[in-house]
Design a protein around this motif. Structure first.
Motif, PDB file in Angstrom:
ATOM      1  N   ALA A 234      37.187  44.483  51.175  1.00  0.00           N
ATOM      2  CA  ALA A 234      37.776  43.129  50.588  1.00  0.00           C
ATOM      3  C   ALA A 234      36.955  42.271  49.789  1.00  0.00           C
ATOM      4  O   ALA A 234      37.375  41.160  49.333  1.00  0.00           O
ATOM      5  CB  ALA A 234      38.023  42.203  52.100  1.00  0.00           C
ATOM      6  N   ALA A 235      35.733  42.700  49.631  1.00  0.00           N
ATOM      7  CA  ALA A 235      34.839  41.852  49.114  1.00  0.00           C
ATOM      8  C   ALA A 235      34.449  42.600  47.559  1.00  0.00           C
ATOM      9  O   ALA A 235      33.302  42.421  47.021  1.00  0.00           O
ATOM     10  CB  ALA A 235      33.378  41.683  49.837  1.00  0.00           C
ATOM     11  N   ALA A 236      35.048  43.866  47.507  1.00  0.00           N
ATOM     12  CA  ALA A 236      34.951  44.448  46.161  1.00  0.00           C
ATOM     13  C   ALA A 236      34.800  43.880  44.894  1.00  0.00           C
ATOM     14  O   ALA A 236      35.368  42.748  44.727  1.00  0.00           O
ATOM     15  CB  ALA A 236      35.884  45.626  45.894  1.00  0.00           C
TER      16      ALA A 236
ATOM     17  N   ARG B   4      47.655  30.071  34.436  1.00  0.00           N
ATOM     18  CA  ARG B   4      47.834  30.678  35.632  1.00  0.00           C
ATOM     19  C   ARG B   4      49.338  30.420  36.153  1.00  0.00           C
ATOM     20  O   ARG B   4      49.967  31.282  36.814  1.00  0.00           O
ATOM     21  CB  ARG B   4      46.735  29.967  36.692  1.00  0.00           C
TER      22      ARG B   4
ATOM     23  N   VAL C  40      35.070  34.889  38.985  1.00  0.00           N
ATOM     24  CA  VAL C  40      35.975  35.218  39.908  1.00  0.00           C
ATOM     25  C   VAL C  40      35.534  36.616  40.848  1.00  0.00           C
ATOM     26  O   VAL C  40      35.721  36.222  42.034  1.00  0.00           O
ATOM     27  CB  VAL C  40      37.276  35.843  39.241  1.00  0.00           C
TER      28      VAL C  40
ATOM     29  N   ALA D 230      35.102  36.110  44.773  1.00  0.00           N
ATOM     30  CA  ALA D 230      35.967  36.978  45.544  1.00  0.00           C
ATOM     31  C   ALA D 230      34.810  37.876  46.497  1.00  0.00           C
ATOM     32  O   ALA D 230      35.332  38.075  47.768  1.00  0.00           O
ATOM     33  CB  ALA D 230      36.950  37.716  44.522  1.00  0.00           C
ATOM     34  N   SER D 231      33.763  38.300  45.896  1.00  0.00           N
ATOM     35  CA  SER D 231      32.928  39.298  46.687  1.00  0.00           C
ATOM     36  C   SER D 231      32.373  38.098  47.697  1.00  0.00           C
ATOM     37  O   SER D 231      32.296  38.630  49.017  1.00  0.00           O
ATOM     38  CB  SER D 231      31.812  39.786  45.712  1.00  0.00           C
TER      39      SER D 231
ATOM     40  N   ARG E 100      35.571  36.992  50.020  1.00  0.00           N
ATOM     41  CA  ARG E 100      36.743  38.057  50.507  1.00  0.00           C
ATOM     42  C   ARG E 100      38.094  37.685  50.275  1.00  0.00           C
ATOM     43  O   ARG E 100      38.909  37.706  51.248  1.00  0.00           O
ATOM     44  CB  ARG E 100      36.367  38.526  51.897  1.00  0.00           C
ATOM     45  N   ASP E 101      38.256  36.605  49.470  1.00  0.00           N
ATOM     46  CA  ASP E 101      39.668  36.127  49.076  1.00  0.00           C
ATOM     47  C   ASP E 101      39.845  35.906  47.810  1.00  0.00           C
ATOM     48  O   ASP E 101      39.158  34.820  47.217  1.00  0.00           O
ATOM     49  CB  ASP E 101      39.943  34.907  49.969  1.00  0.00           C
ATOM     50  N   ARG E 102      40.660  36.684  47.032  1.00  0.00           N
ATOM     51  CA  ARG E 102      40.658  36.660  45.697  1.00  0.00           C
ATOM     52  C   ARG E 102      41.476  35.452  45.011  1.00  0.00           C
ATOM     53  O   ARG E 102      41.100  34.793  43.957  1.00  0.00           O
ATOM     54  CB  ARG E 102      41.311  37.768  44.877  1.00  0.00           C
ATOM     55  N   THR E 103      42.252  35.028  46.054  1.00  0.00           N
ATOM     56  CA  THR E 103      43.171  33.695  45.454  1.00  0.00           C
ATOM     57  C   THR E 103      42.391  32.705  45.453  1.00  0.00           C
ATOM     58  O   THR E 103      42.297  31.835  44.537  1.00  0.00           O
ATOM     59  CB  THR E 103      44.402  34.030  46.204  1.00  0.00           C
TER      60      THR E 103
ATOM     61  N   GLU F 266      39.605  32.519  42.849  1.00  0.00           N
ATOM     62  CA  GLU F 266      40.385  32.150  41.387  1.00  0.00           C
ATOM     63  C   GLU F 266      40.681  30.257  41.496  1.00  0.00           C
ATOM     64  O   GLU F 266      40.507  29.651  40.604  1.00  0.00           O
ATOM     65  CB  GLU F 266      41.868  32.663  41.275  1.00  0.00           C
TER      66      GLU F 266
END
Lengths: 237, 175
Positions: free
Chosen positions: A56-58, A70, B20, B24-25, B28-31, B34
């Motif tokens: 999840a942290a990739a 966006r 980003v 995100a790293s 742990r949440d890409r949205t 962003e």
């Protein structure tokens, strides 16, 4: 030390040596005392990066939408640094993922930790018993799983970390699942990965977290959602 | 640097992907990451008059802003009750989302972001994503020996970066 030696040390640190290269590494370590220190330093840096191995942290440098675009879904043509098929994940499926994470059903029926004797090297019943954290004793623990997944779990405390023994069912065939041990500070340490088979998966994983520091074991699906969660009893002895 | 000198679109094109990935790293949440990066550029645009290019690059400045934004987002997330299926309150939030864990990943991600793209690529692909050197070589066209040597120097650079960023994020990203 030349670049060939440095390449050898890097491959050793990341665990990518073949038999011939292992022999060359042994020779290098024997003739150059500084090489061992270098190798230890490289391994130290890699170990420090462990929290980023959480799927999840990739680290993913995708092309980013241009400012103001966006909401329209159009994107720039900037190329990503590099992208792997397994890294390509849907941006987020909000409700589905949140609900999947929360619809964890209690199974297992083992109330609290039950520590059993382990087997010794001759496969004879050993006398290693004791409270959670006892070195070498098998500690059966309760599991919570998402819908459709079954799991039984045990952990074994070792001087070098925590061993996790998992019997899993319901993992989707072909999908890669990660097993992590989360320590008390919230740091997730990778214990390994397994492929779902659609049937039973019996596996043993190891993580470099002492049992005294371990708080949770989780099996994460490729989106990083926990499909199995184990809250480990605190070690009090 | 005044607003006229700070080209927000050029900066976004050049640095937003790294920002980003960094956020995100950490989160742990890409949205959410962003959203954070949008906020970073908004804050950068608003405070462009206060940025002194003699004190550091635009990238360094943006990452400094990003640290603050990410920490704020992590704290805000812990204050929000997660949505659950039956309306009950979950017993325990994921410890990996605790602000302290976010700050620790942020420290590591910042060091990663400071590497050259080539060094970062080999660390990400081989160590973090668990690929073989041969596999990465086939994809990139770079020889395995070169990738391994890059890994050596990347890890040495990371050691230095990790020592540097230790002091920067001890206070949760505020300097």
């Amino acid at each position: 030390m030349d670049d060939a030696d440095r390449a050898l040390l890097a491959a050793a640190a990341t665990g990518h040596l073949d038999d011939d290269e292992r022999s060359r590494l042994d020779a290098l370590l024997a003739r150059d005392p500084a090489a061992a220190a270098e190798l230890a330093d490289l391994r130290g840096v890699l170990a420090e990066l462990e929290p980023l191995r959480d799927p999840a942290a990739a680290w993913r440098e995708d092309a980013s939408p241009a400012l103001g675009e966006r909401s329209t879904g159009t994107t720039t043509s900037a190329a990503p640094l590099s992208q792997l098929p397994r890294q390509r994940r849907p941006a987020r499926r909000p409700a589905a993922l949140a609900l999947a994470a929360c619809v964890l059903l209690a199974v297992g029926g083992v109330g609290g930790a039950l520590v059993r004797g382990a087997l010794d090297e001759r496969a004879q019943p050993a006398v290693v018993v004791g409270p959670p954290g006892t070195l070498g004793a098998v500690e059966q623990v309760s599991t919570r799983t998402s819908d459709g997944v079954g799991a039984t779990a045990s952990v074994v405390a070792h001087t070098w970390g925590t061993e996790t023994v998992l019997d899993l069912t319901g993992l989707v065939q072909g999908r890669t699942y990660s097993v992590v041990v989360v320590d008390q500070s919230g740091r997730a340490v990778a214990a390994g990965t397994v492929l779902g088979t659609g049937g039973a998966v019996d596996c043993t994983m190891n993580a470099a977290v002492l049992r005294t520091e371990a708080a949770q074991v989780q099996v994460l699906d490729p989106e990083g959602t926990a499909v199995v969660s184990v809250d480990l009893p605190p070690v009090t002895a | 640097m005044g607003r006229s000198a700070f080209d927000v679109r050029a900066a976004y094109a050049e640095h937003s992907a790294s920002l980003v990935a960094f956020a995100a790293s950490a989160l742990r949440d890409r949205t959410l990451a962003e959203d954070c990066v949008q906020e970073v550029f908004l804050r950068a645009w608003r405070s462009a008059d206060r940025h002194d290019p003699d004190r550091g690059s635009v990238r360094t400045w943006l990452f400094a802003i990003a640290r603050n934004v990410v920490v704020d987002a992590a704290r805000a997330r812990t204050r929000r009750a997660p949505v659950v299926a039956d309306g009950s309150t979950p017993e325990q939030a994921d410890p990996r989302d605790a602000p302290a864990a976010v700050v620790e990943r942020m420290r590591l991600a910042q060091a990663l972001a400071a590497l050259s793209p080539e060094h970062r690529q080999v660390v990400v692909q081989v160590h973090l994503n668990g690929r073989d050197y041969a596999d990465v070589s086939q994809e990139t066209g770079v020889a395995v020996a070169t990738l391994r040597t890059r890994m050596f120097y990347a890890l040495k650079a990371l050691r230095t970066e990790l020592s540097t960023v230790d002091g920067e994020v001890d206070d949760g990203g505020r300097r």
